[in-house]
Design a protein around this motif. Structure first.
Motif, PDB file in Angstrom:
ATOM      1  N   THR A   6      -0.819   6.819   1.328  1.00  0.00           N
ATOM      2  CA  THR A   6      -2.179   6.380   1.021  1.00  0.00           C
ATOM      3  C   THR A   6      -2.334   4.918   1.440  1.00  0.00           C
ATOM      4  O   THR A   6      -1.443   4.349   2.065  1.00  0.00           O
ATOM      5  CB  THR A   6      -2.494   6.582  -0.469  1.00  0.00           C
ATOM      6  OG1 THR A   6      -3.867   6.287  -0.711  1.00  0.00           O
ATOM      7  CG2 THR A   6      -1.614   5.701  -1.347  1.00  0.00           C
ATOM      8  N   SER A  10      -2.972   0.007  -3.482  1.00  0.00           N
ATOM      9  CA  SER A  10      -3.288   1.318  -4.064  1.00  0.00           C
ATOM     10  C   SER A  10      -3.824   1.196  -5.487  1.00  0.00           C
ATOM     11  O   SER A  10      -3.311   0.427  -6.300  1.00  0.00           O
ATOM     12  CB  SER A  10      -2.034   2.199  -4.070  1.00  0.00           C
ATOM     13  OG  SER A  10      -1.493   2.307  -2.778  1.00  0.00           O
ATOM     14  N   ALA A  14      -5.824   6.455  -5.487  1.00  0.00           N
ATOM     15  CA  ALA A  14      -4.861   6.591  -4.389  1.00  0.00           C
ATOM     16  C   ALA A  14      -3.558   7.218  -4.888  1.00  0.00           C
ATOM     17  O   ALA A  14      -3.024   8.155  -4.274  1.00  0.00           O
ATOM     18  CB  ALA A  14      -4.596   5.227  -3.769  1.00  0.00           C
ATOM     19  N   LEU A  32       4.636   5.583  -1.229  1.00  0.00           N
ATOM     20  CA  LEU A  32       3.630   4.655  -1.752  1.00  0.00           C
ATOM     21  C   LEU A  32       3.780   3.294  -1.076  1.00  0.00           C
ATOM     22  O   LEU A  32       4.895   2.787  -0.930  1.00  0.00           O
ATOM     23  CB  LEU A  32       3.794   4.506  -3.264  1.00  0.00           C
ATOM     24  CG  LEU A  32       2.684   3.745  -4.012  1.00  0.00           C
ATOM     25  CD1 LEU A  32       1.378   4.535  -3.987  1.00  0.00           C
ATOM     26  CD2 LEU A  32       3.109   3.478  -5.455  1.00  0.00           C
ATOM     27  N   VAL A  36       0.451  -2.572  -4.460  1.00  0.00           N
ATOM     28  CA  VAL A  36      -0.340  -1.721  -5.353  1.00  0.00           C
ATOM     29  C   VAL A  36      -1.024  -2.611  -6.384  1.00  0.00           C
ATOM     30  O   VAL A  36      -0.607  -3.744  -6.625  1.00  0.00           O
ATOM     31  CB  VAL A  36       0.529  -0.652  -6.056  1.00  0.00           C
ATOM     32  CG1 VAL A  36       1.198   0.267  -5.041  1.00  0.00           C
ATOM     33  CG2 VAL A  36       1.570  -1.311  -6.955  1.00  0.00           C
TER      34      VAL A  36
END
Length: 432
Positions: A6, A10, A14, A32, A36
């Motif tokens: 994604t 994030s 996501a 990932l 984030v």
């Protein structure tokens, strides 16, 4: 090797989409991005082992044969995995709810305008009757709640609400969401907000009340999006933009929040290289002047407002035309009397040409004044449909050196767009 990934920075939608895609593609590894959001970091610090999530360092890019991309459709937002853009024979699937053009060539695209990308994947999980655990259901619910503002954002659809009902029926825990969806707001965030309010100004641009605040920051500051959200609410403006400049790292973070449908801050941030939604978006800029960023935002807001204006909104109608049999002498008098530089020419009600004052000025012989306008008009007509944008129409006028564009709809002349109409657009003389 199949992987699901994604966008960087994030959020819960996501992460939830990533894990949901893992159920639909059980053979794929979940990757990932490194960057984030803080609430995702907090969530994963406790739950990471439940979801078998990997990082980029665990991926052999050369071994990837299928890439499943969720909640994004742009290579530049896939961090290091953007290197796969040049890989031949790569199969790509996209699941996304952002209705923006993609630069990723995919064999399968599931793209619909829903409040959350998670909803798309939950619908497919439900369709295939696949099992989900209460913890997975809780994560999926967090994804939908965060991107729809607990189903309160204008982008929320009935399908998002039905997905929520499905997840609650699978024991999604609302108490967990209360802990992780509540943004962190501490002393540092309070200080930033106070400084922003001290410098706050409201301006009107493109018919909207907007506030753009520039600030110097050092290092990473959590919760800036919450600060900008609160800043907009306190000032009661249609949209707020926070420009946070970190000179030491040579970067500038732009965070935008909007409360009205007509101000699509997601579109503005995408142009600046970021992304987001109509009401919440951001962009990361490198080595830029914050003052220049402010001017850029202002211009993009103006363009955002103007982009909805079509030539059909500015054209003159009903159209005054001149019959093809009219003499040039009478034509010249008509143009002079009406103080216009040109007119469309019709024959039996159909558009056959355009006559301009420049065509009249070409006459050198007395006998030519008795000739019909049909003999001097320009038949190489450039017409435009009413749904054409004003910038495109202006470019056509410049390219072909014409002062007017007949506006035609289904073969019928319905209006005329002139240089004067273009000036109304470009000089901000449009009525608000």
């Amino acid at each position: 090797m199949d992987i699901v990934t994604t966008h960087n920075s994030s959020d819960f939608d996501a992460l939830a989409s990533l894990v949901a895609a893992g159920i639909l593609y059980p053979e794929a590894d979940l990757v990932l991005p490194t960057r984030v959001n803080p609430n995702i970091q907090a969530f994963l610090s406790i739950h990471k082992d439940l979801f078998a999530i990997k990082s980029f360092k665990d991926v052999d890019v050369n071994a990837v044969t299928r890439l499943i991309v969720v909640d994004v459709n742009q290579w530049k937002r896939l961090e290091r995995l953007s290197a796969l853009s040049s890989k031949e024979d790569l199969e790509v699937h996209i699941w996304d709810h952002h209705m923006v053009p993609s630069d990723i060539k995919a064999s399968k695209v599931v793209q619909e305008p829903l409040g959350a990308c998670t909803t798309l994947l939950i619908e497919e999980i439900k369709k295939q009757n696949l099992e989900i655990s209460p913890m997975q259901a809780t994560l999926f619910l967090a994804g939908i709640y965060e991107d729809t503002g607990n189903l309160a954002f204008p982008s929320t659809t009935a399908r998002d609400a039905m997905a929520v009902a499905y997840l609650l029926s699978h024991q999604a825990d609302l108490n967990v969401l209360e802990n992780f969806l509540r943004p962190a707001y501490g002393v540092k965030q309070k200080d930033v907000l106070f400084e922003m309010l001290q410098k706050a100004e409201r301006i009107k641009v493109g018919g909207h009340r907007v506030s753009i605040c520039e600030m110097e920051i050092t290092g990473h500051t959590h919760g800036l999006s919450l600060v900008v959200h609160m800043y907009r609410d306190i000032l009661n403006v249609d949209a707020a933009f926070g420009i946070f400049n970190d000179a030491e790292k040579g970067r500038c973070i732009v965070i935008a929040r909007s409360g009205v449908d007509s101000m699509d801050v997601g579109q503005i941030m995408r142009i600046m290289g970021g992304g987001g939604h109509p009401a919440a978006a951001s962009a990361m800029l490198r080595d830029v002047n914050p003052i220049g960023v402010k001017e850029w935002i202002l211009e993009l807001i103006r363009e955002n407002q103007r982009s909805t204006i079509l030539i059909g909104d500015l054209m003159s109608f009903p159209v005054e035309t001149i019959d093809a049999k009219t003499s040039m002498k009478d034509t010249a008098e008509i143009l002079k009397k009406k103080a216009i530089s040109g007119m469309p020419v019709t024959e039996e009600g159909k558009l056959v040409g355009v006559i301009s004052r420049r065509d009249v000025n070409k006459i050198k012989k007395q006998s030519q004044w008795r000739a019909p306008v049909k003999a001097f008009m320009s038949t190489d007509m450039i017409t435009a449909p009413p749904h054409m944008s004003v910038p495109k129409a202006a470019r056509i006028m410049v390219k072909h050196d014409v002062g007017r564009l007949p506006v035609v709809d289904d073969g019928e002349l319905i209006g005329i767009f002139t240089r004067s109409d273009a000036m109304l657009y470009y000089y901000d003389l449009l009525p608000e």
